[in-house]
Design a protein around this motif. Structure first.
Motif, PDB file in Angstrom:
ATOM      1  N   UNK A 149      -8.207  10.811 -11.121  1.00  0.00           N
ATOM      2  CA  UNK A 149      -7.730  10.351  -9.823  1.00  0.00           C
ATOM      3  C   UNK A 149      -6.239  10.082  -9.889  1.00  0.00           C
ATOM      4  N   UNK A 150      -5.568  10.404  -8.807  1.00  0.00           N
ATOM      5  CA  UNK A 150      -4.140  10.116  -8.691  1.00  0.00           C
ATOM      6  C   UNK A 150      -3.928   9.466  -7.324  1.00  0.00           C
ATOM      7  N   UNK A 151      -3.458   8.215  -7.341  1.00  0.00           N
ATOM      8  CA  UNK A 151      -3.329   7.436  -6.107  1.00  0.00           C
ATOM      9  C   UNK A 151      -1.889   6.967  -5.969  1.00  0.00           C
ATOM     10  N   UNK A 152      -1.353   7.106  -4.768  1.00  0.00           N
ATOM     11  CA  UNK A 152       0.001   6.635  -4.501  1.00  0.00           C
ATOM     12  C   UNK A 152      -0.024   5.623  -3.363  1.00  0.00           C
ATOM     13  N   UNK A 153       0.562   4.462  -3.618  1.00  0.00           N
ATOM     14  CA  UNK A 153       0.768   3.455  -2.582  1.00  0.00           C
ATOM     15  C   UNK A 153       2.184   3.599  -2.053  1.00  0.00           C
ATOM     16  N   UNK A 154       2.366   3.378  -0.761  1.00  0.00           N
ATOM     17  CA  UNK A 154       3.708   3.422  -0.190  1.00  0.00           C
ATOM     18  C   UNK A 154       4.184   2.000   0.067  1.00  0.00           C
ATOM     19  N   UNK A 155       5.133   1.560  -0.747  1.00  0.00           N
ATOM     20  CA  UNK A 155       5.754   0.249  -0.540  1.00  0.00           C
ATOM     21  C   UNK A 155       7.058   0.463   0.224  1.00  0.00           C
ATOM     22  N   UNK A 156       8.020  -0.399   0.019  1.00  0.00           N
ATOM     23  CA  UNK A 156       9.266  -0.311   0.768  1.00  0.00           C
ATOM     24  C   UNK A 156      10.280  -1.239   0.140  1.00  0.00           C
ATOM     25  N   UNK A 157      11.551  -0.909   0.306  1.00  0.00           N
ATOM     26  CA  UNK A 157      12.601  -1.835  -0.127  1.00  0.00           C
ATOM     27  C   UNK A 157      12.461  -3.173   0.595  1.00  0.00           C
ATOM     28  N   UNK A 158      11.890  -3.147   1.802  1.00  0.00           N
ATOM     29  CA  UNK A 158      11.646  -4.407   2.528  1.00  0.00           C
ATOM     30  C   UNK A 158      10.681  -5.286   1.753  1.00  0.00           C
ATOM     31  N   UNK A 159       9.628  -4.699   1.205  1.00  0.00           N
ATOM     32  CA  UNK A 159       8.675  -5.465   0.416  1.00  0.00           C
ATOM     33  C   UNK A 159       9.266  -5.923  -0.903  1.00  0.00           C
ATOM     34  N   UNK A 160      10.002  -5.032  -1.550  1.00  0.00           N
ATOM     35  CA  UNK A 160      10.550  -5.351  -2.869  1.00  0.00           C
ATOM     36  C   UNK A 160      11.713  -6.326  -2.782  1.00  0.00           C
ATOM     37  N   UNK A 161      12.540  -6.200  -1.740  1.00  0.00           N
ATOM     38  CA  UNK A 161      13.804  -6.940  -1.715  1.00  0.00           C
ATOM     39  C   UNK A 161      14.086  -7.691  -0.419  1.00  0.00           C
ATOM     40  N   UNK A 162      13.276  -7.450   0.640  1.00  0.00           N
ATOM     41  CA  UNK A 162      13.444  -8.177   1.892  1.00  0.00           C
ATOM     42  C   UNK A 162      14.268  -7.441   2.930  1.00  0.00           C
ATOM     43  N   UNK A 163      14.003  -7.740   4.193  1.00  0.00           N
ATOM     44  CA  UNK A 163      14.786  -7.167   5.289  1.00  0.00           C
ATOM     45  C   UNK A 163      14.557  -8.013   6.537  1.00  0.00           C
ATOM     46  N   UNK A 168       6.216  -9.304   8.384  1.00  0.00           N
ATOM     47  CA  UNK A 168       4.852  -8.757   8.321  1.00  0.00           C
ATOM     48  C   UNK A 168       4.812  -7.496   7.446  1.00  0.00           C
ATOM     49  N   UNK A 169       5.745  -6.603   7.696  1.00  0.00           N
ATOM     50  CA  UNK A 169       5.828  -5.336   6.962  1.00  0.00           C
ATOM     51  C   UNK A 169       6.157  -5.588   5.484  1.00  0.00           C
ATOM     52  N   UNK A 170       7.107  -6.468   5.233  1.00  0.00           N
ATOM     53  CA  UNK A 170       7.497  -6.772   3.856  1.00  0.00           C
ATOM     54  C   UNK A 170       6.366  -7.395   3.059  1.00  0.00           C
ATOM     55  N   UNK A 171       5.628  -8.317   3.684  1.00  0.00           N
ATOM     56  CA  UNK A 171       4.504  -8.962   2.998  1.00  0.00           C
ATOM     57  C   UNK A 171       3.453  -7.929   2.612  1.00  0.00           C
ATOM     58  N   UNK A 172       3.148  -7.009   3.540  1.00  0.00           N
ATOM     59  CA  UNK A 172       2.149  -5.979   3.270  1.00  0.00           C
ATOM     60  C   UNK A 172       2.626  -5.018   2.183  1.00  0.00           C
ATOM     61  N   UNK A 173       3.912  -4.677   2.218  1.00  0.00           N
ATOM     62  CA  UNK A 173       4.438  -3.684   1.282  1.00  0.00           C
ATOM     63  C   UNK A 173       4.530  -4.213  -0.143  1.00  0.00           C
ATOM     64  N   UNK A 174       4.912  -5.475  -0.332  1.00  0.00           N
ATOM     65  CA  UNK A 174       4.915  -6.012  -1.701  1.00  0.00           C
ATOM     66  C   UNK A 174       3.482  -6.189  -2.187  1.00  0.00           C
ATOM     67  N   UNK A 198       8.648   3.689  -2.965  1.00  0.00           N
ATOM     68  CA  UNK A 198       9.428   2.999  -1.922  1.00  0.00           C
ATOM     69  C   UNK A 198      10.411   4.002  -1.338  1.00  0.00           C
ATOM     70  N   UNK A 199      10.017   4.700  -0.263  1.00  0.00           N
ATOM     71  CA  UNK A 199      10.869   5.753   0.286  1.00  0.00           C
ATOM     72  C   UNK A 199      11.910   5.224   1.274  1.00  0.00           C
ATOM     73  N   UNK A 200      13.035   5.911   1.323  1.00  0.00           N
ATOM     74  CA  UNK A 200      14.029   5.672   2.375  1.00  0.00           C
ATOM     75  C   UNK A 200      14.224   7.012   3.067  1.00  0.00           C
ATOM     76  N   UNK A 201      13.742   7.131   4.295  1.00  0.00           N
ATOM     77  CA  UNK A 201      13.769   8.439   4.961  1.00  0.00           C
ATOM     78  C   UNK A 201      13.958   8.274   6.462  1.00  0.00           C
ATOM     79  N   UNK A 202      14.560   9.280   7.047  1.00  0.00           N
ATOM     80  CA  UNK A 202      14.699   9.324   8.491  1.00  0.00           C
ATOM     81  C   UNK A 202      13.436   9.906   9.107  1.00  0.00           C
TER      82      UNK A 202
END
Length: 304
Positions: A149-163, A168-174, A198-202
């Motif tokens: 199995x190969x599983x990928x979770x999508x976090x965010x710089x918001x979760x890791x470092x705040x924004x 709500x989004x940051x809490x879920x992402x961390x 933790x992607x940064x994309x348009x």
């Protein structure tokens, strides 16, 4: 295909990508299919705030099939476990298993915490965190049985470092990065690897955050290489990877060596007095499990 002799292939693999009707998820689905995977394109097709429905997933399936690939669409809501279980059952029935899961579905309801309703908080956590847990749980037993199995979770710089404006989004992402850290341990004996991106994309999610020229530089296609590597056969496990505009980064949760306080120092005043030592990053470690915090404490107690 790249010119590397060790080209990454997904031939014979079945992959599920949630939130794959557009943006990052669409890019992952198209490239997985191009590299041989049979792909379940899941998308509820709602607006950015999670309301409404559309047939976005069907369009991506059509794109994959037009390019000679194999795919099926799924309109299941990640926030409903039964719908995720049904999605996995359909994939297994059609194609015999599920090898790759990319948890990408998400919503935004941005407001400062002062103005955010409890419903807005709970809904975003429900879709990102509970939704990813639902999709993962629906695949988990199949992956254990397959010993793959190969599983990928999508976090965010918001979760890791705040924004600002995204509590709500940051809490879920961390929380998703934290989910990875236990699942990689539990999955290891069955060759299930779990990673965090933790992607940064348009994309539709971020279109009002980027000026137009930056939007092009941060194309979703420039994140895709990290996602596909992290769900490939030779992927690492328990990695937190940042990706955007062709730049790839690694992020870590670290622990300082710490300081043992005794006597009069074992007090709030002692913590204050020794704060610089407590937070000194010299010799800090990257624990591979929670037990290492206790082990480090034990070492200090034994005078180590």
């Amino acid at each position: 295909m790249p010119n590397h002799s060790d080209a990454i292939s997904f031939e014979g693999r079945v992959a599920i990508v949630t939130g794959a009707g557009g943006g990052l998820g669409r890019g992952y689905a198209l490239e997985l299919a191009r590299r041989g995977a049979k792909v379940v394109v899941n998308d509820l097709g709602g607006a950015r705030d999670g309301t409404g429905h559309s047939d976005a997933a069907l369009k991506v399936v059509e794109e994959i099939e037009a390019a000679g690939g194999t795919a099926m669409s799924n309109g299941g809501n990640v926030a409903e476990y039964d719908q995720m279980a049904e999605m996995v059952a359909r994939a297994k029935e059609a194609w015999g298993g599920v090898h790759v899961l990319i948890n990408n579905a998400g919503v935004l309801r941005d407001k400062s915490f002062a103005k955010m309703t409890s419903e807005d908080f709970a809904f975003v956590v429900q879709v990102h965190l509970i939704g990813s847990a639902n999709a993962t749980k629906a695949c988990w037993e199949t992956m254990r049985e397959q010993n793959y199995g190969r599983i990928l979770m999508t976090a965010s710089s918001t979760g890791l470092f705040g924004n600002f404006g995204q509590a709500n989004y940051g809490a879920a992402k961390l929380a998703l990065a934290g989910l990875t850290k236990t699942l990689y341990l539990e999955g290891a004996k069955n060759n299930i690897k779990v990673n965090t991106l933790a992607p940064v994309a348009g994309t539709r999610m971020t279109e009002d955050l980027f000026p137009a020229e930056a939007f092009a530089a941060f194309a979703p296609e420039k994140v895709m290489p990290a996602a596909l590597f992290l769900v490939s056969e030779d992927a690492p496990t328990n990695a937190i990877v940042g990706a955007g505009a062709g730049v790839f980064q690694a992020s870590y949760v670290t622990l300082t060596q710490g300081t043992l306080l005794t006597g009069d120092d074992l007090s709030p005043e002692g913590v204050a007095a020794h704060w610089a030592q407590i937070t000194d990053r010299t010799g800090e470690i990257v624990p591979q499990s929670g037990a290492e915090q206790g082990m480090l404490i034990g070492k200090l107690l034994m005078g180590g």
